[in-house]
Every structure is written in C-alpha cells, then in structure tokens.
Design a protein around this motif. Structure first.
Motif, PDB file in Angstrom:
ATOM      1  N   PRO A 216       0.669  -1.065   0.030  1.00  0.00           N
ATOM      2  CA  PRO A 216       0.059  -0.014  -0.087  1.00  0.00           C
ATOM      3  C   PRO A 216       0.850   1.396   0.060  1.00  0.00           C
ATOM      4  CG  PRO A 216      -0.736  -1.538   1.597  1.00  0.00           C
ATOM      5  CD  PRO A 216       0.546  -2.048   0.910  1.00  0.00           C
ATOM      6  N   GLU A 217       0.342   2.215  -0.647  1.00  0.00           N
ATOM      7  CA  GLU A 217       1.199   3.608  -0.678  1.00  0.00           C
ATOM      8  C   GLU A 217       2.286   3.646  -1.256  1.00  0.00           C
ATOM      9  OE1 GLU A 217       0.454   6.474   2.547  1.00  0.00           O
ATOM     10  OE2 GLU A 217       0.472   4.854   3.792  1.00  0.00           O
ATOM     11  N   VAL A 218       2.865   2.618  -2.056  1.00  0.00           N
ATOM     12  CA  VAL A 218       4.149   2.532  -2.832  1.00  0.00           C
ATOM     13  C   VAL A 218       3.983   3.463  -3.863  1.00  0.00           C
ATOM     14  CG1 VAL A 218       5.592   1.256  -4.118  1.00  0.00           C
ATOM     15  CG2 VAL A 218       5.202   0.197  -1.792  1.00  0.00           C
ATOM     16  N   LEU A 219       3.233   3.158  -4.799  1.00  0.00           N
ATOM     17  CA  LEU A 219       3.363   4.007  -5.929  1.00  0.00           C
ATOM     18  C   LEU A 219       2.804   5.660  -5.751  1.00  0.00           C
ATOM     19  CD1 LEU A 219       1.385   1.903  -8.402  1.00  0.00           C
ATOM     20  CD2 LEU A 219       3.677   2.358  -8.122  1.00  0.00           C
ATOM     21  N   GLU A 220       2.148   5.903  -4.729  1.00  0.00           N
ATOM     22  CA  GLU A 220       2.123   7.231  -4.391  1.00  0.00           C
ATOM     23  C   GLU A 220       3.235   7.907  -3.841  1.00  0.00           C
ATOM     24  OE1 GLU A 220      -1.950   5.447  -3.157  1.00  0.00           O
ATOM     25  OE2 GLU A 220       0.011   4.591  -3.276  1.00  0.00           O
ATOM     26  N   MET A 221       4.118   7.165  -3.133  1.00  0.00           N
ATOM     27  CA  MET A 221       5.275   7.740  -2.427  1.00  0.00           C
ATOM     28  C   MET A 221       6.361   7.836  -3.686  1.00  0.00           C
ATOM     29  SD  MET A 221       5.039   8.393   0.805  1.00  0.00           S
ATOM     30  CE  MET A 221       3.497   8.110   1.799  1.00  0.00           C
ATOM     31  N   ALA A 222       6.450   6.773  -4.554  1.00  0.00           N
ATOM     32  CA  ALA A 222       7.379   6.645  -5.390  1.00  0.00           C
ATOM     33  C   ALA A 222       7.011   7.820  -6.353  1.00  0.00           C
ATOM     34  CB  ALA A 222       7.565   5.522  -6.206  1.00  0.00           C
ATOM     35  N   ARG A 223       5.797   8.133  -6.634  1.00  0.00           N
ATOM     36  CA  ARG A 223       5.500   9.180  -7.640  1.00  0.00           C
ATOM     37  C   ARG A 223       5.744  10.681  -7.097  1.00  0.00           C
ATOM     38  NH1 ARG A 223       0.201   8.224  -7.583  1.00  0.00           N
ATOM     39  NH2 ARG A 223       0.552   6.382  -9.361  1.00  0.00           N
ATOM     40  N   ASP A 224       5.954  10.574  -5.737  1.00  0.00           N
ATOM     41  CA  ASP A 224       6.305  12.006  -4.861  1.00  0.00           C
ATOM     42  C   ASP A 224       7.784  12.031  -5.064  1.00  0.00           C
ATOM     43  OD1 ASP A 224       3.708  12.797  -4.944  1.00  0.00           O
ATOM     44  OD2 ASP A 224       3.331  12.223  -2.864  1.00  0.00           O
ATOM     45  N   GLY A 225       8.426  11.067  -5.403  1.00  0.00           N
ATOM     46  CA  GLY A 225      10.060  11.151  -5.244  1.00  0.00           C
ATOM     47  C   GLY A 225      10.493  10.342  -4.146  1.00  0.00           C
ATOM     48  N   ILE A 226       9.785   9.778  -3.279  1.00  0.00           N
ATOM     49  CA  ILE A 226      10.208   8.998  -2.089  1.00  0.00           C
ATOM     50  C   ILE A 226      10.935   7.700  -2.306  1.00  0.00           C
ATOM     51  CG2 ILE A 226       9.912   8.333   0.327  1.00  0.00           C
ATOM     52  CD1 ILE A 226       9.397  11.343   0.098  1.00  0.00           C
ATOM     53  N   VAL A 227      12.191   7.678  -2.838  1.00  0.00           N
ATOM     54  CA  VAL A 227      12.924   6.571  -3.552  1.00  0.00           C
ATOM     55  C   VAL A 227      14.142   6.457  -2.983  1.00  0.00           C
ATOM     56  CG1 VAL A 227      13.580   5.587  -5.574  1.00  0.00           C
ATOM     57  CG2 VAL A 227      11.306   6.997  -5.818  1.00  0.00           C
ATOM     58  N   PRO A 228      14.612   5.343  -2.277  1.00  0.00           N
ATOM     59  CA  PRO A 228      15.827   5.387  -1.808  1.00  0.00           C
ATOM     60  C   PRO A 228      16.987   5.425  -2.742  1.00  0.00           C
ATOM     61  CG  PRO A 228      14.969   3.256  -1.809  1.00  0.00           C
ATOM     62  CD  PRO A 228      14.069   4.056  -2.315  1.00  0.00           C
ATOM     63  N   ALA A 229      17.952   5.936  -2.062  1.00  0.00           N
ATOM     64  CA  ALA A 229      19.247   5.980  -3.204  1.00  0.00           C
ATOM     65  C   ALA A 229      19.712   4.831  -3.955  1.00  0.00           C
ATOM     66  CB  ALA A 229      20.373   6.619  -2.287  1.00  0.00           C
ATOM     67  N   ALA A 230      19.662   3.418  -2.981  1.00  0.00           N
ATOM     68  CA  ALA A 230      20.100   2.273  -3.656  1.00  0.00           C
ATOM     69  C   ALA A 230      19.348   1.781  -4.939  1.00  0.00           C
ATOM     70  CB  ALA A 230      19.963   1.329  -2.694  1.00  0.00           C
ATOM     71  N   ALA A 231      18.147   2.400  -5.031  1.00  0.00           N
ATOM     72  CA  ALA A 231      17.125   2.234  -6.362  1.00  0.00           C
ATOM     73  C   ALA A 231      17.734   2.627  -7.631  1.00  0.00           C
ATOM     74  CB  ALA A 231      15.861   2.737  -6.136  1.00  0.00           C
ATOM     75  N   TYR A 232      18.346   3.949  -7.398  1.00  0.00           N
ATOM     76  CA  TYR A 232      18.987   4.386  -8.565  1.00  0.00           C
ATOM     77  C   TYR A 232      20.288   3.737  -8.715  1.00  0.00           C
ATOM     78  CZ  TYR A 232      15.628   8.455  -7.435  1.00  0.00           C
ATOM     79  OH  TYR A 232      14.599   8.885  -7.450  1.00  0.00           O
ATOM     80  N   LYS A 233      20.816   3.381  -7.840  1.00  0.00           N
ATOM     81  CA  LYS A 233      22.292   2.475  -8.016  1.00  0.00           C
ATOM     82  C   LYS A 233      22.018   1.057  -8.774  1.00  0.00           C
ATOM     83  CE  LYS A 233      24.897   4.274  -4.244  1.00  0.00           C
ATOM     84  NZ  LYS A 233      25.565   4.114  -2.970  1.00  0.00           N
ATOM     85  N   ASN A 234      20.674   0.552  -8.240  1.00  0.00           N
ATOM     86  CA  ASN A 234      20.282  -0.698  -8.931  1.00  0.00           C
ATOM     87  C   ASN A 234      19.917  -0.479 -10.411  1.00  0.00           C
ATOM     88  OD1 ASN A 234      20.543  -2.129  -6.533  1.00  0.00           O
ATOM     89  ND2 ASN A 234      18.438  -2.211  -5.939  1.00  0.00           N
ATOM     90  N   ARG A 235      19.367   0.812 -10.772  1.00  0.00           N
ATOM     91  CA  ARG A 235      19.010   1.169 -11.978  1.00  0.00           C
ATOM     92  C   ARG A 235      20.133   1.368 -12.820  1.00  0.00           C
ATOM     93  NH1 ARG A 235      14.361   3.759 -14.749  1.00  0.00           N
ATOM     94  NH2 ARG A 235      13.342   3.961 -12.732  1.00  0.00           N
ATOM     95  N   GLU A 236      21.263   1.956 -12.484  1.00  0.00           N
ATOM     96  CA  GLU A 236      22.506   2.149 -13.240  1.00  0.00           C
ATOM     97  C   GLU A 236      23.026   0.800 -13.508  1.00  0.00           C
ATOM     98  OE1 GLU A 236      26.697   4.422 -12.427  1.00  0.00           O
ATOM     99  OE2 GLU A 236      25.223   4.398 -10.923  1.00  0.00           O
ATOM    100  N   TYR A 237      22.849  -0.063 -12.512  1.00  0.00           N
ATOM    101  CA  TYR A 237      23.450  -1.281 -12.754  1.00  0.00           C
ATOM    102  C   TYR A 237      22.764  -2.252 -13.877  1.00  0.00           C
ATOM    103  CZ  TYR A 237      24.022  -6.443 -11.753  1.00  0.00           C
ATOM    104  OH  TYR A 237      24.252  -7.823 -11.837  1.00  0.00           O
ATOM    105  N   ALA A 238      21.465  -2.394 -13.646  1.00  0.00           N
ATOM    106  CA  ALA A 238      20.654  -3.132 -14.474  1.00  0.00           C
ATOM    107  C   ALA A 238      20.203  -2.716 -15.723  1.00  0.00           C
ATOM    108  CB  ALA A 238      19.579  -3.903 -13.409  1.00  0.00           C
ATOM    109  N   SER A 239      20.058  -1.224 -15.964  1.00  0.00           N
ATOM    110  CA  SER A 239      19.214  -0.864 -17.134  1.00  0.00           C
ATOM    111  C   SER A 239      19.633  -1.064 -18.324  1.00  0.00           C
ATOM    112  CB  SER A 239      19.099   0.726 -16.804  1.00  0.00           C
ATOM    113  OG  SER A 239      20.252   1.174 -16.929  1.00  0.00           O
ATOM    114  N   CYS A 240      21.044  -1.268 -18.388  1.00  0.00           N
ATOM    115  CA  CYS A 240      21.510  -1.635 -19.671  1.00  0.00           C
ATOM    116  C   CYS A 240      21.084  -3.040 -20.320  1.00  0.00           C
ATOM    117  CB  CYS A 240      23.269  -1.484 -19.659  1.00  0.00           C
ATOM    118  SG  CYS A 240      23.755  -2.583 -18.685  1.00  0.00           S
ATOM    119  N   SER A 241      20.741  -3.584 -19.414  1.00  0.00           N
ATOM    120  CA  SER A 241      20.488  -5.409 -19.767  1.00  0.00           C
ATOM    121  C   SER A 241      18.726  -5.370 -19.814  1.00  0.00           C
ATOM    122  CB  SER A 241      20.869  -6.388 -18.754  1.00  0.00           C
ATOM    123  OG  SER A 241      22.324  -6.334 -18.795  1.00  0.00           O
TER     124      SER A 241
END
Length: 301
Positions: A216-241
């Motif tokens: 619950p509330e996950v998408l609302e929080m993510a839409r408001d930019g409440i995203v942990p820094a490690a998520a961006y590191k995961n995106r950097e790691y995995a996005s090319c694949s």
C-alpha cells in the motif's frame, strides 16, 4: 556445488551423497525504530537465503554490533526478535559474536540442509516457465517514507508484517511442484535479481508490470520522489540489460528497481504448477514468463 559464479543467494557444499550444506550470512543497521521488530526483520532476511535454495534452516548464529552506551533492554529486544524468528523457522540459535559499533547492526549467519539433488539455484530457469513472486514489493520506498513519518498506521503495519514474514511457507509449498529456479528479492530489487536469474540461465525474462503486487502507498510515495538512493544504483547497474516499454510509468519502474528487505521468492516454474501454486497460496502472483534468449535479458511490459 554452488559458489559465487552466478551470484546465487547462498553457497552450497556437498557433505555426502545425501546431504548438502547451505551457508549464508546477512547483517544490516535498523530500518525500523522498534528493536524487536528490527531483530525479527533482520533474522527473516538472513534465513530467506536458505529458503531461496530450497533448503531448511538448521543452525544460526547472531552477528551483533552495538554502541557502548546502548540501553541493554534495546539489545535484548533485538536479540529476542531474532531468536523468535529462528524458533519459528525451526533453526537452533547457538550463540554468535558481538562487537562495539557506532550504530546497532544485526543479522545472522545461517546453515541449512538440503539433499544434493534438490538444490534450487538461481541459474536454471527454462524457456516456457512462468515466474511467480510470493510477496509484494516496495519495502525500500516505504522504509524511506517511514523515516519521514509519512505512512498511514495501517501501511506501516503491512510493511513490517511483510518484512518479518518468513519465506518458509512459500518454500515448503513450492517444493511440491515442478520448480526450475529460485531466488529471493532483496537488495538488488526485483529487476536486479530477475536479471541475475536471466543471465545465469541464459534466457530472457518478460515481466508484466501490471501483475506485480505492490505494498500500500508505494506508488504514491514513488510518484512523490520518495525513493531510496540504492534504487538509482540498481537502475544504473541493471538498466543496460533491461528493455522497459515506454508505457510503463516512471514510479512503477522505480519500484521495480527498489531494494527490498526480506522480500519474497521469485520462482521459475511450470505454468500448470504455477497456477496450482498461486491457487493454494494466494499471496503469490504470476508476474512473468521465461523465453529463449532474445535481445536483452529482461523485458518489462
């Protein structure tokens, strides 16, 4: 039998023709304020690696770091939370090691047992399998929001219950079926762990973003930019694949890269058996499929 070459969840050593030993360890600092809840979550997270191999946790040892001035009652509650989860898992907690540290850290080293012929690796998914997830995702986003006191009480309760729930039942139920490959969803997020499965198995995994269960509330929080820094590191790691359809909203992709604490299992299994599995274990959902390697390792639609 299993080492680090496929980034699997635990090491597996063959002790005899009938017994293999699963070894894993995991520790982290508090992600919730209540020390007992922290102990439960940290222990469940560490025990999960054994379930991800298809095994049974048997022996655990505490790993604890505490400040010199920490209230002894806080230490007791952390250890009690871990002990209660080990009892629930049926594992013997037989001591451990404590160090001084500037902030509390806690976790377990865990030994599990399994028959050598029944090991479930993260690198053996088959084309034609479907993918099943056994817990909703979004714990990283919600624990970030929790630190800022942004969650409704019922969401906080659902979050803590999600992280403190063992993967024991999910594992026990899946072993009745034709399962080819398993991993648990933790720090690299759903897409990071799916990528390890896809690369290790030499396949492409297709994920249906609309089918993935979220807290619950996950998408609302993510839409408001409440995203942990490690998520961006995961995106950097995995996005090319990963290939992600442009129609998938940014907040959903943020949650798919979100690092999970004590997340569920991601199971590759025969389609007919997957349908039976989710029918008897309704918290589980079918979220994707496995095909022959084609293009990038992950495709999100």
């Amino acid at each position: 039998m299993v080492g680090f070459d496929t980034a699997d969840d635990a090491a597996v050593y063959r002790a005899s023709d009938d017994l293999a030993i699963i070894e894993t360890v995991d520790v982290f600092p508090p992600i919730v304020d209540d020390p007992y809840e922290f102990g439960m979550i940290a222990a469940a997270n560490a025990l999960s690696d054994v379930y991800a191999m298809g095994g049974i946790p048997k022996v655990a040892m505490n790993i604890l770091g505490i400040p010199e001035d920490l209230d002894p009652e806080v230490t007791y509650q952390i250890l009690k939370g871990g002990s209660d989860k080990c009892i629930e898992a049926g594992a013997v907690l037989c001591g451990g090691h404590t160090i001084k540290n500037h902030e509390p850290i806690y976790g377990l080293s865990v030994t599990g047992f399994i028959h050598p012929d029944k090991v479930k690796a993260n690198s053996s998914a088959r084309p034609g399998d479907v993918l099943v997830i056994t817990k909703p995702v979004g714990t990283g986003v919600l624990t970030t929001a929790l630190k800022a006191d942004l969650l409704m009480p019922e969401t906080k309760k659902a979050l803590i219950n999600n992280m403190a729930t063992l993967n024991k039942e999910a594992c026990e139920r899946m072993l009745k079926y034709d399962v080819s490959s398993v991993t648990d969803i933790t720090g690299f997020g759903l897409l990071g762990h799916a990528l390890e499965m896809a690369k290790g198995s030499g396949v492409t995994i297709i994920l249906d973003s609309k089918s993935i269960p979220m807290l619950p509330e996950v998408l609302e929080m993510a839409r408001d930019g409440i995203v942990p820094a490690a998520a961006y590191k995961n995106r950097e790691y995995a996005s090319c694949s990963c290939s992600i359809n442009k129609s998938v909203p940014l907040e959903i992709t943020d949650v798919l890269f979100d690092p999970q604490t004590s997340g569920g299992l991601l199971i590759a299994m025969n389609k007919d058996d997957a349908e039976k599995y989710v029918a008897e274990f309704p918290v589980a959902k079918i979220v994707g499929s496995v095909i022959e390697k084609h293009g990038k390792s992950i495709h999100v639609k």
